[in-house]
Design a protein around this motif. Structure first.
Motif, short mmCIF file in Angstrom:
data_model
loop_
_atom_site.label_atom_id
_atom_site.label_comp_id
_atom_site.label_asym_id
_atom_site.label_seq_id
_atom_site.Cartn_x
_atom_site.Cartn_y
_atom_site.Cartn_z
N ARG A 113 -3.49 8.77 -4.61
CA ARG A 113 -4.82 9.18 -4.14
C ARG A 113 -5.81 9.22 -5.30
N MET A 114 -5.37 9.77 -6.43
CA MET A 114 -6.24 9.85 -7.60
C MET A 114 -6.61 8.46 -8.10
N ALA A 115 -5.66 7.55 -8.09
CA ALA A 115 -5.93 6.17 -8.53
C ALA A 115 -6.96 5.51 -7.61
N ALA A 116 -6.82 5.70 -6.31
CA ALA A 116 -7.77 5.12 -5.36
C ALA A 116 -9.16 5.71 -5.58
N LYS A 117 -9.23 7.00 -5.82
CA LYS A 117 -10.52 7.67 -6.06
C LYS A 117 -11.23 7.09 -7.27
N HIS A 118 -10.46 6.73 -8.30
CA HIS A 118 -11.04 6.19 -9.54
C HIS A 118 -11.10 4.66 -9.54
N LYS A 119 -10.84 4.05 -8.36
CA LYS A 119 -10.93 2.61 -8.18
C LYS A 119 -10.02 1.83 -9.15
N VAL A 120 -8.84 2.34 -9.35
CA VAL A 120 -7.84 1.67 -10.17
C VAL A 120 -7.31 0.50 -9.36
N PRO A 121 -7.35 -0.74 -9.90
CA PRO A 121 -6.92 -1.89 -9.10
C PRO A 121 -5.41 -1.98 -8.90
N ARG A 160 12.73 -4.60 -13.80
CA ARG A 160 11.88 -4.95 -12.66
C ARG A 160 11.07 -3.71 -12.30
N TYR A 161 9.78 -3.93 -12.02
CA TYR A 161 8.86 -2.83 -11.82
C TYR A 161 8.13 -2.95 -10.50
N GLN A 162 7.73 -1.83 -9.94
CA GLN A 162 6.94 -1.83 -8.71
C GLN A 162 5.47 -1.90 -9.09
N LEU A 163 4.78 -2.92 -8.59
CA LEU A 163 3.36 -3.10 -8.84
C LEU A 163 2.64 -2.93 -7.51
N ARG A 164 1.77 -1.94 -7.44
CA ARG A 164 1.04 -1.67 -6.21
C ARG A 164 -0.42 -2.05 -6.40
N LYS A 165 -0.93 -2.86 -5.50
CA LYS A 165 -2.35 -3.20 -5.48
C LYS A 165 -3.04 -2.16 -4.61
N VAL A 166 -3.88 -1.35 -5.21
CA VAL A 166 -4.47 -0.20 -4.55
C VAL A 166 -5.40 -0.60 -3.40
N ALA A 167 -6.17 -1.67 -3.58
CA ALA A 167 -7.18 -2.05 -2.58
C ALA A 167 -6.59 -2.26 -1.19
N ASP A 168 -5.43 -2.90 -1.12
CA ASP A 168 -4.84 -3.17 0.20
C ASP A 168 -3.46 -2.52 0.36
N ASN A 169 -3.10 -1.69 -0.59
CA ASN A 169 -1.86 -0.92 -0.55
C ASN A 169 -0.61 -1.80 -0.40
N THR A 170 -0.66 -2.99 -1.01
CA THR A 170 0.52 -3.85 -1.00
C THR A 170 1.33 -3.59 -2.26
N GLU A 171 2.61 -3.81 -2.15
CA GLU A 171 3.52 -3.54 -3.27
C GLU A 171 4.46 -4.71 -3.44
N SER A 172 4.75 -5.03 -4.70
CA SER A 172 5.71 -6.08 -5.00
C SER A 172 6.55 -5.65 -6.18
N VAL A 173 7.69 -6.27 -6.31
CA VAL A 173 8.57 -6.02 -7.45
C VAL A 173 8.38 -7.18 -8.41
N VAL A 174 8.08 -6.86 -9.66
CA VAL A 174 7.78 -7.89 -10.66
C VAL A 174 8.54 -7.62 -11.95
N THR A 175 8.69 -8.66 -12.73
CA THR A 175 9.27 -8.50 -14.07
C THR A 175 8.12 -8.33 -15.06
N GLU A 176 8.45 -7.90 -16.25
CA GLU A 176 7.42 -7.74 -17.29
C GLU A 176 6.74 -9.07 -17.58
N ALA A 177 7.50 -10.15 -17.58
CA ALA A 177 6.94 -11.47 -17.88
C ALA A 177 5.94 -11.93 -16.81
#
Length: 70
Positions: free
Chosen positions: A19-27, A41-58
């Motif tokens: 919620r705090m990230a969305a309030k501060h417009k964190v992408p 492997r890390y969880q990357l969440r796109k705040v604008a549309d609340n989608t999440e994917s698992v990604v590697t550092e590379a």
């Protein structure tokens, strides 16, 4: 990459942090826990549309710098 980064080590609920990230417009939010570090492997969440994917550092620079992902 020229990214602004903020770290939150407070023991808040994840939902409160999101919620705090969305309030501060964190992408993007990158979720890094013990399991993620072990697996590389890390969880990357796109705040604008609340989608999440698992990604590697590379993969992170390609995903974050791709205009189609913004």
């Amino acid at each position: 990459l020229g990214l602004q980064v903020a770290l939150d080590f407070a023991e808040k609920k994840v939902s409160d942090q999101l919620r705090m990230a969305a309030k501060h417009k964190v992408p993007y939010i990158l979720i890094v826990g013990e399991d993620e570090v072990k697996e590389g492997r890390y969880q990357l969440r796109k705040v604008a549309d609340n989608t999440e994917s698992v990604v590697t550092e590379a993969e992170l620079p390609t995903i974050i710098n791709n205009p189609a992902h913004k």
